[in-house]
Write a protein that holds these residues in place. Structure first.
Motif, PDB file in Angstrom:
ATOM      1  N   ARG A  48      -3.991   4.494  -0.402  1.00 55.48           N
ATOM      2  CA  ARG A  48      -4.664   5.006   0.797  1.00 55.48           C
ATOM      3  C   ARG A  48      -5.223   6.380   0.560  1.00 55.48           C
ATOM      4  NH1 ARG A  48      -0.705   4.611   5.670  1.00 55.48           N
ATOM      5  NH2 ARG A  48      -2.341   5.893   6.424  1.00 55.48           N
ATOM      6  N   TYR A  53      -2.523  -0.968  -2.809  1.00 51.93           N
ATOM      7  CA  TYR A  53      -3.657  -0.295  -2.165  1.00 51.93           C
ATOM      8  C   TYR A  53      -3.297   1.180  -2.025  1.00 51.93           C
ATOM      9  CZ  TYR A  53      -7.316   1.055   1.026  1.00 51.93           C
ATOM     10  OH  TYR A  53      -8.392   1.686   1.590  1.00 51.93           O
ATOM     11  N   ASN A 101      -9.508   6.335  -2.539  1.00 54.35           N
ATOM     12  CA  ASN A 101      -8.651   5.230  -2.132  1.00 54.35           C
ATOM     13  C   ASN A 101      -9.169   3.945  -2.760  1.00 54.35           C
ATOM     14  OD1 ASN A 101     -10.891   4.426  -0.681  1.00 54.35           O
ATOM     15  ND2 ASN A 101     -10.048   4.973   1.297  1.00 54.35           N
ATOM     16  N   SER A 138       0.838  -1.196   0.000  1.00 53.74           N
ATOM     17  CA  SER A 138       0.000   0.000   0.000  1.00 53.74           C
ATOM     18  C   SER A 138       0.871   1.244   0.000  1.00 53.74           C
ATOM     19  CB  SER A 138      -0.926   0.019   1.220  1.00 53.74           C
ATOM     20  OG  SER A 138      -0.201   0.295   2.395  1.00 53.74           O
TER      21      SER A 138
END
Length: 163
Positions: A163, A161, A139, A70
């Motif tokens: 954020r 990922y 996100n 992420s």
């Protein structure tokens, strides 16, 4: 991970010359800085396919480690931009972020993997930097893949990922 202002330069790989992401918006896709195409060489298959940078008004420019799951910073605002490095020739798929899809723009890269840079007129293209812009997203999981057009054949994919 390192967060830097968008106007600073960041090397693609250790020992390589920097790529300036701020110049991507001002240069037409699939062209060199001089406005001419690099020479397409004999196709070599993909050997590297990874997320190079994530950029947004809220999170700035982030260069995640190639193994990061992420982003370190919260990204948001319009657009969220994800840059993907492909070394070798392939056909990228449509990218998605949180279910929203887009096709990207590309910029040819030249040189060896340790000296990868934007192409100058007459150089042989060895890779591509893809740029994917997402609007109205805050996100989610970014995913994209590419089918290698030569040995080593196969499907390459990457995700992170945001954020």
């Amino acid at each position: 991970m390192k967060r830097i202002p968008a106007d600073e330069r960041q090397p693609l790989m250790a020992g390589s010359v920097p790529l300036d992401l701020t110049k991507l918006a001002s240069v037409p896709a699939t062209s060199t800085a001089e406005g001419q195409m690099g020479i397409q060489g004999p196709a070599s298959g993909i050997s590297v396919f990874r997320i190079y940078a994530v950029q947004s008004p809220l999170g700035g420019t982030e260069f995640p480690n190639q193994y990061a799951g992420s982003t370190q910073y919260d990204h948001g605002g319009n657009p969220i931009q994800v840059f993907v490095l492909q070394y070798g020739y392939g056909n990228p798929t449509t990218a998605t972020l949180n279910g929203a899809s887009t096709s990207g723009t590309s910029r040819p890269l030249c040189g060896s993997l340790t000296f990868l840079h934007y192409c100058n007129v007459g150089e042989t293209v060895t890779g591509w930097l893809y740029q994917y812009n997402f609007y109205n997203q805050s996100n989610g999981i970014f995913k994209v893949g590419s089918n290698s057009v030569a040995y080593p054949f196969g499907y390459w994919s990457t995700s992170i990922y945001v954020r």
